[in-house]
Design a protein around this motif. Sequence first.
Motif, short mmCIF file in Angstrom:
data_model
loop_
_atom_site.label_atom_id
_atom_site.label_comp_id
_atom_site.label_asym_id
_atom_site.label_seq_id
_atom_site.Cartn_x
_atom_site.Cartn_y
_atom_site.Cartn_z
N TYR A 48 0.85 -1.19 0.00
CA TYR A 48 0.00 0.00 0.00
C TYR A 48 0.89 1.24 0.00
O TYR A 48 1.83 1.32 0.79
CB TYR A 48 -0.95 -0.03 1.21
N PRO A 49 0.62 2.21 -0.88
CA PRO A 49 1.54 3.32 -1.09
C PRO A 49 1.53 4.40 -0.01
O PRO A 49 2.44 5.22 0.05
CB PRO A 49 1.10 3.90 -2.42
N ASP A 50 0.49 4.42 0.82
CA ASP A 50 0.41 5.45 1.86
C ASP A 50 -0.57 5.00 2.93
O ASP A 50 -1.28 4.01 2.78
CB ASP A 50 0.01 6.80 1.28
N ALA A 51 -0.60 5.74 4.04
CA ALA A 51 -1.46 5.38 5.17
C ALA A 51 -2.94 5.38 4.76
O ALA A 51 -3.69 4.48 5.15
CB ALA A 51 -1.22 6.33 6.34
N ALA A 52 -3.36 6.36 3.99
CA ALA A 52 -4.77 6.45 3.61
C ALA A 52 -5.21 5.21 2.82
O ALA A 52 -6.31 4.70 3.03
CB ALA A 52 -5.03 7.72 2.81
N SER A 53 -4.36 4.73 1.93
CA SER A 53 -4.70 3.53 1.15
C SER A 53 -4.82 2.31 2.05
O SER A 53 -5.77 1.53 1.93
CB SER A 53 -3.63 3.27 0.08
N PHE A 54 -3.86 2.14 2.94
CA PHE A 54 -3.88 0.99 3.84
C PHE A 54 -5.09 1.05 4.77
O PHE A 54 -5.81 0.06 4.94
CB PHE A 54 -2.57 0.93 4.64
N ILE A 55 -5.35 2.19 5.34
CA ILE A 55 -6.50 2.34 6.24
C ILE A 55 -7.81 2.11 5.47
O ILE A 55 -8.67 1.35 5.91
CB ILE A 55 -6.48 3.72 6.92
N GLY A 56 -7.96 2.74 4.33
CA GLY A 56 -9.20 2.65 3.57
C GLY A 56 -9.47 1.29 2.96
O GLY A 56 -10.62 0.85 2.88
N GLN A 57 -8.42 0.61 2.50
CA GLN A 57 -8.60 -0.66 1.82
C GLN A 57 -8.52 -1.88 2.74
O GLN A 57 -9.04 -2.94 2.39
CB GLN A 57 -7.55 -0.81 0.71
N VAL A 58 -7.88 -1.72 3.90
CA VAL A 58 -7.71 -2.87 4.79
C VAL A 58 -8.27 -2.61 6.19
O VAL A 58 -9.18 -3.31 6.63
CB VAL A 58 -6.22 -3.29 4.90
N LEU A 59 -7.72 -1.63 6.89
CA LEU A 59 -8.10 -1.48 8.30
C LEU A 59 -9.57 -1.14 8.51
O LEU A 59 -10.21 -1.72 9.39
CB LEU A 59 -7.22 -0.42 8.97
N GLU A 60 -10.11 -0.22 7.73
CA GLU A 60 -11.53 0.13 7.92
C GLU A 60 -12.46 -1.03 7.57
O GLU A 60 -13.33 -1.37 8.37
CB GLU A 60 -11.87 1.40 7.15
N PRO A 61 -12.31 -1.69 6.40
CA PRO A 61 -13.21 -2.82 6.12
C PRO A 61 -12.99 -3.99 7.09
O PRO A 61 -13.93 -4.69 7.45
CB PRO A 61 -12.90 -3.21 4.69
N PHE A 62 -11.75 -4.18 7.54
CA PHE A 62 -11.48 -5.21 8.55
C PHE A 62 -12.22 -4.88 9.83
O PHE A 62 -12.93 -5.72 10.39
CB PHE A 62 -9.96 -5.29 8.80
N GLY A 63 -12.10 -3.65 10.29
CA GLY A 63 -12.74 -3.23 11.52
C GLY A 63 -14.26 -3.32 11.48
O GLY A 63 -14.90 -3.58 12.52
N ARG A 64 -14.84 -3.11 10.31
CA ARG A 64 -16.30 -3.18 10.18
C ARG A 64 -16.82 -4.62 10.25
O ARG A 64 -18.03 -4.84 10.26
CB ARG A 64 -16.75 -2.49 8.89
N ARG A 65 -15.94 -5.57 10.36
CA ARG A 65 -16.34 -6.96 10.52
C ARG A 65 -16.50 -7.33 12.00
O ARG A 65 -16.81 -8.47 12.34
CB ARG A 65 -15.34 -7.88 9.83
N PHE A 66 -16.29 -6.36 12.89
CA PHE A 66 -16.40 -6.56 14.33
C PHE A 66 -17.35 -5.52 14.90
O PHE A 66 -17.44 -4.41 14.39
CB PHE A 66 -15.02 -6.42 14.99
N PRO A 67 -18.06 -5.87 15.98
CA PRO A 67 -18.95 -4.89 16.60
C PRO A 67 -18.17 -3.66 17.06
O PRO A 67 -17.03 -3.77 17.53
CB PRO A 67 -19.53 -5.64 17.81
N HIS A 68 -18.79 -2.51 16.94
CA HIS A 68 -18.15 -1.25 17.31
C HIS A 68 -17.72 -1.25 18.78
O HIS A 68 -16.65 -0.74 19.11
CB HIS A 68 -19.09 -0.08 17.03
#
Length: 140
Positions: A48-68
């Motif tokens: 991933y070329p930058d933090a925004a790409s990594f967060i948007g493509q991996v961390l956010e969708p990963f996190g949405r798989r768990f209860p808030h």
Amino acid sequence: MPNDVGANRALVEAAFARWMDGTAYISSLFAPEMTWEIVGRSAASKKYPDAASFIGQVLEPFGRRFPHDTPFRPVRIRSILADGDTVAVVWDGHGTSVAGTVYENTYAWFLTIADGRIVDGVAFYDSIAFDELWNGVDPV
């Protein structure tokens, strides 16, 4: 001025402690220009070329798989090692997905630190366990 090995280790250790107790996420250490590579053949493996790409493509969708209110978190730090500007962290994570399935994985992260921020990350983990969660649980 070169990075202080002890300070780098302490920085990462403190960030993981905050992540474990739910007061902050590890992404609070990401430099905007950070690169991140997930090694292997999982659904998210690539550089991933930058933090925004990594967060948007991996961390956010990963996190949405768990209860808030009960997100995925580290539950055990196996080791934190520092050498120069690199800090290696081997850790176990745990979470119960929105589908009720348990996700557990062991990660090895190699983090390059500059000016108190992560500027490069390389991650290794059980790609089969990751893909079972990624492909089997829809993000909410």
